[in-house]
Design a protein around this motif. Structure first.
Motif, short mmCIF file in Angstrom:
data_model
loop_
_atom_site.label_atom_id
_atom_site.label_comp_id
_atom_site.label_asym_id
_atom_site.label_seq_id
_atom_site.Cartn_x
_atom_site.Cartn_y
_atom_site.Cartn_z
N UNK A 67 0.83 -1.21 0.00
CA UNK A 67 0.00 0.00 0.00
C UNK A 67 0.86 1.26 0.00
N UNK A 68 2.04 1.20 0.63
CA UNK A 68 2.97 2.33 0.63
C UNK A 68 3.73 2.43 -0.69
N UNK A 69 4.02 1.26 -1.28
CA UNK A 69 4.81 1.25 -2.51
C UNK A 69 4.04 1.83 -3.69
N UNK A 70 2.72 1.60 -3.75
CA UNK A 70 1.92 2.06 -4.89
C UNK A 70 2.03 3.56 -5.11
N UNK A 71 1.70 4.42 -4.11
CA UNK A 71 1.80 5.88 -4.32
C UNK A 71 3.23 6.33 -4.64
N UNK A 72 4.23 5.64 -4.03
CA UNK A 72 5.62 6.02 -4.29
C UNK A 72 5.96 5.79 -5.76
N UNK A 95 3.24 -2.37 -15.86
CA UNK A 95 3.05 -3.76 -15.41
C UNK A 95 3.45 -3.92 -13.94
N UNK A 96 4.55 -3.26 -13.58
CA UNK A 96 5.01 -3.32 -12.19
C UNK A 96 3.96 -2.69 -11.25
N UNK A 97 3.42 -1.54 -11.68
CA UNK A 97 2.42 -0.85 -10.86
C UNK A 97 1.16 -1.71 -10.72
N UNK A 98 0.74 -2.34 -11.84
CA UNK A 98 -0.44 -3.21 -11.79
C UNK A 98 -0.18 -4.41 -10.88
N UNK A 99 1.03 -4.98 -10.96
CA UNK A 99 1.39 -6.12 -10.12
C UNK A 99 1.33 -5.78 -8.63
N UNK A 100 1.79 -4.58 -8.29
CA UNK A 100 1.78 -4.15 -6.89
C UNK A 100 0.35 -4.11 -6.36
N UNK A 101 -0.57 -3.52 -7.12
CA UNK A 101 -1.95 -3.39 -6.64
C UNK A 101 -2.68 -4.74 -6.64
N UNK A 102 -2.36 -5.61 -7.63
CA UNK A 102 -2.98 -6.94 -7.64
C UNK A 102 -2.49 -7.77 -6.45
#
Length: 611
Positions: A67-72, A95-102
């Motif tokens: 949850x912290x990594x996404x906004x960063x 793809x990395x951003x989508x992977x983080x939220x999934x």
């Protein structure tokens, strides 16, 4: 019928003051609750599956980090792909951003699923412990407690705890980790903007302190009033015949309205004041956003920070206040659950019946019972109920207790059954002090046929078998025949498999009594207690009951409480009680010759029957 309240808020303010007065902690009032201890005890129930808790904590840590990594990543993407207009690796980045939220969604799903499993197991064990403990408590405990209030603790309070454990534990840990992680990343990105963001914390602390100080009292009042209302409902449902017999429906409805109004007011203020929390947090969130936007824009113009950092801070500011808001909201939920847990643990902390260790002191029972200078008081302030009672029942004798209401007849039976303990003197069975034997061993030697025959919801066969659970169907039917119950049972649609409703609704009072006698016959006790077993029945049924009782009394030491003196004239001993003491003692013929109190009772009953 009911008094209308024109100004409910004025009424509520009066009630609110009364609730603060009643439930607020005082220096001169011992604290019933210990929040730290209550939380510790709740936590102990959550540790039945420790490995699941470990997995849950790991999932919470991962979900908080993601949850912290996404906004960063979003902030970095703005600086790199929008401000700097790079586009070489934008696909990989997305793809990395989508992977983080999934992955964040997956970890949240796992922790919630496993937490529900752990919470339900904890509540299962807690409910089991509570119910088991209730059955280990002495009879005086139940005499002093409202049964509906006990029901409320087993049901409503346990449900409240279950709901809270299912969600609040995860929310608290997630909020704490998110709060710590957000603060660390904000300090790394810009200490100055972090300090500006934190300026709202003192305002938040003051507001939350004001709210939670009041909701703690109000949620406790709400749980107590809910228990009172449930107790009253249970009492009125059990007493419907009495209520309708005396046409007391208006009074009952008015009392229900009063108790319901008290619960309404407690719930109104508890929910209203706790509802200030999201309003307060939303206001502070907007203030925080304005501060970050203004200060961040100035710093960006000066080249101190980038636009991406401002975007990250705006999101983190929300993530910083959201955990605080969630913690505050969960604090109210947890307070409500702790108020319920406190009521549950209050019952579980009640002292159990003390039992001597070892096996039963009786291998075979002869049935000699000796009361030696026994005195007892239910309440010492109101004086002794029975005073210096001494009597002996030889094996196989029938001892009848007679006397006016309040003379102590039922109290002697309560003491013999060890529902209460004598204040002075002792009671022995075959020369052994019954206080040196366990209650289970003692009561296994006793059978009871009471004035109000209690039957459980279930078949007639199972109600009779309650006297001895390992009895065969043939033994059950034999006991019913000896109790004169077989004939009416065979006339029922399903005979012995006829299912009774709660408390035996569906058959007459006399038929219930015959079933109760069959149950006692099946148990084959050495000591028998009859408490006005032939009252409230018609003459024909009374004859059947008397015939059944003659079979039941044969060869057993029996204690009979009777108001109809013609039913105990064949007793070996008749003990006449008056004001808690033995006034006379002897056989029917002996007492009639004495021309004392017993003879007066006999004459007054004869006059009553003649008239």
């Amino acid at each position: 019928m009911f008094k209308q309240i024109k100004d409910p808020f004025s009424y509520s303010r009066e009630k609110l003051g009364a609730m603060y007065e009643e439930y607020a902690p005082r220096a001169d009032r011992p604290k019933v609750q210990n929040w730290r201890q209550t939380l510790k005890r709740l936590w102990s129930y959550l540790t039945y599956k420790k490995w699941k808790l470990v997995v849950i904590i790991i999932m919470i840590a991962l979900s908080s980090a993601l949850a912290l990594l996404g906004p960063l990543l979003v902030g970095m993407g703005i600086d790199r792909f929008i401000v700097s207009q790079e586009s070489s690796v934008i696909g990989v980045f997305l793809l990395l951003l989508a992977g983080v939220y999934i992955l964040h969604s997956v970890t949240v799903l796992i922790q919630q699923f496993m937490m529900i499993s752990v919470a339900q197991l904890a509540v299962f064990h807690m409910r089991q412990d509570l119910f088991h403990h209730l059955h280990d408590l002495p009879i005086p405990f139940f005499d002093k407690r409202q049964h509906g209030d006990l029901m409320s603790r087993v049901t409503n309070d346990m449900d409240n705890i279950s709901t809270t454990l299912n969600s609040s534990i995860i929310q608290v840990f997630t909020s704490l980790l998110t709060l710590i992680g957000t603060l660390a990343v904000m300090l790394w990105l810009s200490p100055l903007l972090t300090v500006i963001t934190l300026t709202i914390v003192p305002l938040m602390a003051v507001g939350l302190k004001w709210i939670t100080k009041r909701t703690r009292i109000l949620f406790k009042a709400q749980q107590r009033r809910l228990g009172d209302l449930n107790g009253y409902i249970q009492e009125t449902m059990s007493g419907q015949r009495m209520i309708k017999s005396f046409s007391q429906e208006p009074r009952v409805l008015e009392e229900f309205h009063h108790k319901s109004m008290e619960l309404k007011q407690a719930g109104f203020w508890a929910q209203t004041i706790s509802g200030f929390i999201p309003k307060l947090m939303n206001t502070l969130n907007n203030v925080s956003f304005a501060l970050i936007a203004g200060a961040g824009g100035f710093l960006a113009v000066q080249g101190v920070i980038t636009i991406g950092v401002i975007v990250v801070f705006v999101e983190y500011a929300r993530q910083f206040t959201r955990p605080l808001s969630d913690l505050a909201n969960q604090f109210n939920t947890i307070l409500s659950a702790l108020a319920g847990a406190e009521r549950v643990f209050d019952i579980m902390d009640e002292k159990k019946e003390e039992e001597p260790e070892g096996i039963s002191p009786w291998k075979t029972i002869r049935g000699e019972v000796d009361f030696s200078h026994v005195s007892f008081a239910y309440d010492k302030e109101n004086g002794q109920t029975i005073k210096d009672i001494s009597l002996r029942a030889r094996p196989g004798e029938t001892v009848a207790f007679v006397g006016p209401t309040g003379a102590g007849k039922t109290t002697l039976i309560q003491l013999l059954s060890r529902f209460y303990e004598p204040g002075e003197g002792q009671i022995t069975l075959d020369g052994v002090d019954i206080n040196k034997a366990s209650r289970i061993h003692l009561r296994q030697q006793m059978g009871f046929v009471l004035q109000e025959a209690f039957l459980f919801q279930g078949s007639l066969r199972e109600n009779i078998r309650y006297g001895r659970l390992d009895a065969t169907d043939e033994e059950v039917e034999k006991a019913a025949r000896e109790a004169n119950a077989h004939s009416f049972i065979m006339r029922l649609p399903d005979q012995y498999d006829t299912v009774l409703q709660q408390d035996g609704d569906g058959i007459s009072q006399g038929q219930k009594q015959l079933i109760s006698i069959a149950r006692a016959l099946l148990a084959d006790p050495k000591i028998l207690v009859l408490d006005e077993a032939t009252s409230n029945v018609d003459t024909i049924t009374e004859v059947k009951i008397q015939e059944a009782l003659e079979r039941l009394l044969k060869g057993r030491t029996s204690f009979v409480i009777a108001h109809r003196l013609n039913t105990i004239q064949q007793a070996d001993q008749i003990v006449v009680l008056q004001d808690g003491s033995i006034a006379e003692k002897g056989s029917h013929e002996e007492l009639m010759k004495q021309k004392g109190f017993y003879q007066q009772l006999q004459a007054s009953q004869m006059e009553h029957y003649v008239s």
